[in-house]
Design a protein around this motif. Structure first.
Motif, PDB file in Angstrom:
ATOM      1  N   GLY A  98       0.797  -1.226   0.000  1.00  0.00           N
ATOM      2  CA  GLY A  98       0.000   0.000   0.000  1.00  0.00           C
ATOM      3  C   GLY A  98       0.827   1.272   0.000  1.00  0.00           C
ATOM      4  O   GLY A  98       0.289   2.365  -0.150  1.00  0.00           O
ATOM      5  N   LEU A 100       4.048   3.587  -1.476  1.00  0.00           N
ATOM      6  CA  LEU A 100       4.875   3.754  -2.673  1.00  0.00           C
ATOM      7  C   LEU A 100       6.134   4.588  -2.417  1.00  0.00           C
ATOM      8  O   LEU A 100       6.901   4.842  -3.335  1.00  0.00           O
ATOM      9  CB  LEU A 100       4.046   4.425  -3.786  1.00  0.00           C
ATOM     10  N   HIS A 101       6.347   5.020  -1.185  1.00  0.00           N
ATOM     11  CA  HIS A 101       7.524   5.844  -0.873  1.00  0.00           C
ATOM     12  C   HIS A 101       8.780   4.970  -0.889  1.00  0.00           C
ATOM     13  O   HIS A 101       8.805   3.945  -0.216  1.00  0.00           O
ATOM     14  CB  HIS A 101       7.367   6.492   0.500  1.00  0.00           C
ATOM     15  N   ASP A 102       9.800   5.411  -1.631  1.00  0.00           N
ATOM     16  CA  ASP A 102      10.995   4.548  -1.670  1.00  0.00           C
ATOM     17  C   ASP A 102      12.322   5.283  -1.479  1.00  0.00           C
ATOM     18  O   ASP A 102      13.378   4.673  -1.570  1.00  0.00           O
ATOM     19  CB  ASP A 102      11.034   3.722  -2.964  1.00  0.00           C
ATOM     20  N   SER A 146       9.959  -0.923   5.380  1.00  0.00           N
ATOM     21  CA  SER A 146       9.867   0.534   5.492  1.00  0.00           C
ATOM     22  C   SER A 146       8.415   0.968   5.254  1.00  0.00           C
ATOM     23  O   SER A 146       7.716   0.385   4.428  1.00  0.00           O
ATOM     24  CB  SER A 146      10.780   1.164   4.432  1.00  0.00           C
ATOM     25  N   THR A 150       0.919   6.538   8.017  1.00  0.00           N
ATOM     26  CA  THR A 150       0.313   5.975   9.233  1.00  0.00           C
ATOM     27  C   THR A 150      -0.691   4.878   8.846  1.00  0.00           C
ATOM     28  O   THR A 150      -0.948   3.974   9.628  1.00  0.00           O
ATOM     29  CB  THR A 150      -0.413   7.079  10.039  1.00  0.00           C
ATOM     30  N   ALA A 198      18.872   5.635   8.152  1.00  0.00           N
ATOM     31  CA  ALA A 198      19.516   4.599   7.336  1.00  0.00           C
ATOM     32  C   ALA A 198      20.834   4.111   7.941  1.00  0.00           C
ATOM     33  O   ALA A 198      21.136   2.917   7.877  1.00  0.00           O
ATOM     34  CB  ALA A 198      19.740   5.138   5.928  1.00  0.00           C
TER      35      ALA A 198
HETATM   36 CO1  B1M Z   1       4.051  11.239   0.445  1.00  0.00          CO
HETATM   37  N1  B1M Z   1       3.450  11.540   2.277  1.00  0.00           N
HETATM   38  N2  B1M Z   1       2.252  10.646  -0.065  1.00  0.00           N
HETATM   39  N3  B1M Z   1       4.753  11.164  -1.369  1.00  0.00           N
HETATM   40  N4  B1M Z   1       5.547  12.147   1.058  1.00  0.00           N
HETATM   41  C1  B1M Z   1       4.452  11.938   3.251  1.00  0.00           C
HETATM   42  C2  B1M Z   1       5.098  10.738   3.928  1.00  0.00           C
HETATM   43  C3  B1M Z   1       3.627  12.860   4.250  1.00  0.00           C
HETATM   44  C4  B1M Z   1       4.208  12.948   5.679  1.00  0.00           C
HETATM   45  C5  B1M Z   1       3.434  14.265   3.621  1.00  0.00           C
HETATM   46  C6  B1M Z   1       2.543  15.164   4.473  1.00  0.00           C
HETATM   47  O1  B1M Z   1       1.366  15.037   4.441  1.00  0.00           O
HETATM   48  N5  B1M Z   1       3.160  16.055   5.225  1.00  0.00           N
HETATM   49  C7  B1M Z   1       2.236  12.152   4.180  1.00  0.00           C
HETATM   50  C8  B1M Z   1       1.990  11.040   5.191  1.00  0.00           C
HETATM   51  C9  B1M Z   1       1.027  11.446   6.284  1.00  0.00           C
HETATM   52  C10 B1M Z   1       0.795  10.347   7.231  1.00  0.00           C
HETATM   53  O2  B1M Z   1       0.597   9.218   6.914  1.00  0.00           O
HETATM   54  N6  B1M Z   1       0.854  10.700   8.502  1.00  0.00           N
HETATM   55  C11 B1M Z   1       2.224  11.651   2.751  1.00  0.00           C
HETATM   56  C12 B1M Z   1       1.061  11.338   2.010  1.00  0.00           C
HETATM   57  C13 B1M Z   1      -0.247  11.608   2.697  1.00  0.00           C
HETATM   58  C14 B1M Z   1       1.094  10.826   0.700  1.00  0.00           C
HETATM   59  C15 B1M Z   1      -0.091  10.447  -0.185  1.00  0.00           C
HETATM   60  C16 B1M Z   1      -1.231   9.697   0.506  1.00  0.00           C
HETATM   61  C17 B1M Z   1      -0.566  11.746  -0.853  1.00  0.00           C
HETATM   62  C18 B1M Z   1      -1.798  11.604  -1.694  1.00  0.00           C
HETATM   63  O3  B1M Z   1      -1.764  10.971  -2.719  1.00  0.00           O
HETATM   64  N7  B1M Z   1      -2.869  12.174  -1.185  1.00  0.00           N
HETATM   65  C19 B1M Z   1       0.578   9.567  -1.281  1.00  0.00           C
HETATM   66  C20 B1M Z   1       0.596   8.092  -0.866  1.00  0.00           C
HETATM   67  C21 B1M Z   1       1.049   7.209  -1.980  1.00  0.00           C
HETATM   68  C22 B1M Z   1       1.309   5.813  -1.457  1.00  0.00           C
HETATM   69  O4  B1M Z   1       2.351   5.558  -0.917  1.00  0.00           O
HETATM   70  N8  B1M Z   1       0.320   4.955  -1.574  1.00  0.00           N
HETATM   71  C23 B1M Z   1       1.973  10.112  -1.261  1.00  0.00           C
HETATM   72  C24 B1M Z   1       2.795  10.134  -2.373  1.00  0.00           C
HETATM   73  C25 B1M Z   1       4.069  10.656  -2.426  1.00  0.00           C
HETATM   74  C26 B1M Z   1       4.903  10.804  -3.696  1.00  0.00           C
HETATM   75  C27 B1M Z   1       4.730   9.635  -4.670  1.00  0.00           C
HETATM   76  C28 B1M Z   1       4.477  12.080  -4.368  1.00  0.00           C
HETATM   77  C29 B1M Z   1       6.350  10.989  -3.111  1.00  0.00           C
HETATM   78  C30 B1M Z   1       7.132   9.662  -2.965  1.00  0.00           C
HETATM   79  C31 B1M Z   1       8.204   9.528  -4.019  1.00  0.00           C
HETATM   80  C32 B1M Z   1       9.106   8.355  -3.716  1.00  0.00           C
HETATM   81  O5  B1M Z   1       9.311   7.925  -2.595  1.00  0.00           O
HETATM   82  N9  B1M Z   1       9.648   7.816  -4.784  1.00  0.00           N
HETATM   83  C33 B1M Z   1       6.054  11.482  -1.704  1.00  0.00           C
HETATM   84  C34 B1M Z   1       6.998  12.157  -0.885  1.00  0.00           C
HETATM   85  C35 B1M Z   1       8.315  12.499  -1.526  1.00  0.00           C
HETATM   86  C36 B1M Z   1       6.737  12.494   0.466  1.00  0.00           C
HETATM   87  C37 B1M Z   1       7.590  13.348   1.434  1.00  0.00           C
HETATM   88  C38 B1M Z   1       7.501  14.780   0.947  1.00  0.00           C
HETATM   89  C39 B1M Z   1       9.050  12.956   1.555  1.00  0.00           C
HETATM   90  C40 B1M Z   1       9.315  11.496   1.932  1.00  0.00           C
HETATM   91  C41 B1M Z   1      10.803  11.197   1.778  1.00  0.00           C
HETATM   92  O6  B1M Z   1      11.224  10.650   0.790  1.00  0.00           O
HETATM   93  N10 B1M Z   1      11.614  11.661   2.763  1.00  0.00           N
HETATM   94  C42 B1M Z   1       6.850  13.121   2.813  1.00  0.00           C
HETATM   95  C43 B1M Z   1       6.833  14.346   3.704  1.00  0.00           C
HETATM   96  C44 B1M Z   1       8.117  14.513   4.458  1.00  0.00           C
HETATM   97  O7  B1M Z   1       8.663  13.556   4.977  1.00  0.00           O
HETATM   98  N11 B1M Z   1       8.566  15.724   4.551  1.00  0.00           N
HETATM   99  C45 B1M Z   1       5.576  12.514   2.407  1.00  0.00           C
HETATM  100  C46 B1M Z   1      13.074  11.570   2.691  1.00  0.00           C
HETATM  101  C47 B1M Z   1      13.537  10.180   3.178  1.00  0.00           C
HETATM  102  C48 B1M Z   1      15.065  10.115   3.130  1.00  0.00           C
HETATM  103  O8  B1M Z   1      13.114  10.036   4.513  1.00  0.00           O
HETATM  104  O9  B1M Z   1      11.555   8.140   3.947  1.00  0.00           O
HETATM  105  O10 B1M Z   1      11.602   9.145   6.288  1.00  0.00           O
HETATM  106  P1  B1M Z   1      12.291   8.772   5.053  1.00  0.00           P
HETATM  107  O11 B1M Z   1      13.453   7.727   5.417  1.00  0.00           O
HETATM  108  C49 B1M Z   1      14.355   7.938   6.483  1.00  0.00           C
HETATM  109  C50 B1M Z   1      13.899   7.343   7.818  1.00  0.00           C
HETATM  110  O12 B1M Z   1      12.504   7.357   7.991  1.00  0.00           O
HETATM  111  C51 B1M Z   1      14.529   5.981   7.842  1.00  0.00           C
HETATM  112  O13 B1M Z   1      15.738   6.165   7.131  1.00  0.00           O
HETATM  113  C52 B1M Z   1      15.576   7.131   6.091  1.00  0.00           C
HETATM  114  C53 B1M Z   1      16.837   7.925   5.942  1.00  0.00           C
HETATM  115  O14 B1M Z   1      17.456   8.236   7.115  1.00  0.00           O
HETATM  116  N12 B1M Z   1      13.862   4.811   7.273  1.00  0.00           N
HETATM  117  C54 B1M Z   1      14.170   3.563   7.740  1.00  0.00           C
HETATM  118  C55 B1M Z   1      13.008   4.681   6.255  1.00  0.00           C
HETATM  119  N13 B1M Z   1      12.734   3.395   6.038  1.00  0.00           N
HETATM  120  C56 B1M Z   1      13.443   2.679   6.926  1.00  0.00           C
HETATM  121  C57 B1M Z   1      13.540   1.303   7.145  1.00  0.00           C
HETATM  122  C58 B1M Z   1      14.383   0.842   8.180  1.00  0.00           C
HETATM  123  C59 B1M Z   1      15.063   1.746   8.972  1.00  0.00           C
HETATM  124  C60 B1M Z   1      14.993   3.109   8.764  1.00  0.00           C
HETATM  125  O15 B1M Z   1      14.555  -0.458   8.448  1.00  0.00           O
HETATM  126  C61 B1M Z   1      14.108  -1.402   7.547  1.00  0.00           C
END
Ligand code: B1M
Length: 212
Positions: A98, A100-102, A146, A150, A198
């Protein structure tokens, strides 16, 4: 400065071309492949991980360093197998069903590779059973899940449950991470560990694999 130290230094600076050439030079000079890997490439990636944890460097620097490591690994990989150098362990990593974030997941894959793991990248939107299937096929002792939403983090429990249902809880450990995930959540769903970033994921994987 020795050639392995130069490899490490250039990797930290993200100089892919230089890292590749230095690895080639080290091979020509008959440097032990394990030393090129451990004291050159992995040492550099380890340092980048430490700096990332301390917020001294950020995502772009890690990605550039990982690219440099990959350039060096391409040259070194064939030699590692023939020299009998084994990976620290095998880990299947993916973003849960479910979701798609990668970007974060890809960073985790890179840091795990940088720590000496063989990484099987399962991709995004991964079904719990797929994690288990890939772990079995690749003889992996670890699954890394990952989640960024929520609404999808609950699917991490399904991964833990799928491992249990397959009767593999003793052999396959599950680690989790992602922005909404916490240690308390990991404890609640029975995951073996949680990492906030990471670099910590690589440390945790080593710990879970008994290599730390
Ligand atoms: Co999305 N998105 N997104 N999004 N997106 C968030 C996560 C969100 C917080 C934005 C917001 O509303 N402020 C929000 C989630 C809210 C919630 O659930 N509480 C959200 C939403 C709502 C959505 C959609 C539902 C939007 C919509 O369509 N209405 C939709 C969902 C799609 C789906 O997944 N089914 C969606 C879509 C997208 C894009 C496709 C546009 C794009 C993803 C592109 C991609 O990944 N290829 C996207 C993006 C880019 C984001 C934000 C802006 C950035 C995420 C990111 O890449 N961060 C994000 C808001 C934000 O965080 N500012 C948001 C950078 C990355 C390096 O950090 O992934 O946290 P992160 O990884 C970290 C740690 O968490 C950890 O290590 C990493 C590096 O240190 N970590 C692990 C991660 N995985 C790990 C696994 C481990 C250990 C550590 O062990 C196995």
């Amino acid at each position: 400065m020795s050639v392995v130290d130069q490899i490490s230094e250039n990797l930290i600076k993200g100089k892919a071309k230089e890292v590749k050439e230095l690895v080639e030079k080290a091979i020509q000079e008959k440097t032990n492949p394990a030393d090129i890997l451990n004291k050159g490439l992995l040492a550099g990636m380890g340092l980048i991980g430490e700096r990332f944890k301390k917020n001294e460097v950020y995502v772009p620097e890690v990605l550039i360093a990982a690219r440099a490591m990959k350039a060096g690994m391409e040259v070194l990989k064939p030699l590692l197998a023939s020299a009998g150098v084994q990976p620290v362990g095998t880990v299947v990593v993916g973003t849960v069903k479910g979701d798609l974030h990668d970007i974060g997941k890809n960073l985790v894959c890179m840091m795990l590779e940088g720590a000496g793991f063989k990484v099987v990248d399962a991709g995004i939107n991964v079904e719990p059973e797929k994690f288990v299937q890939l772990a079995k096929e690749n003889n992996a002792g670890l699954i890394g899940a990952s989640a960024l939403l929520t609404t999808t983090m609950t699917n991490m429990k399904s991964v833990v449950d799928a491992v249990k249902s397959a009767g593999l809880s003793g052999t396959i450990k599950v680690m989790i991470g992602g922005a909404p995930v916490t240690q308390a959540f990991a404890d609640e769903i029975g995951a073996n560990g949680y990492a906030p970033d990471a670099a910590s994921a690589a440390d945790l994987a080593k710990e879970l694999a008994g290599k730390k």
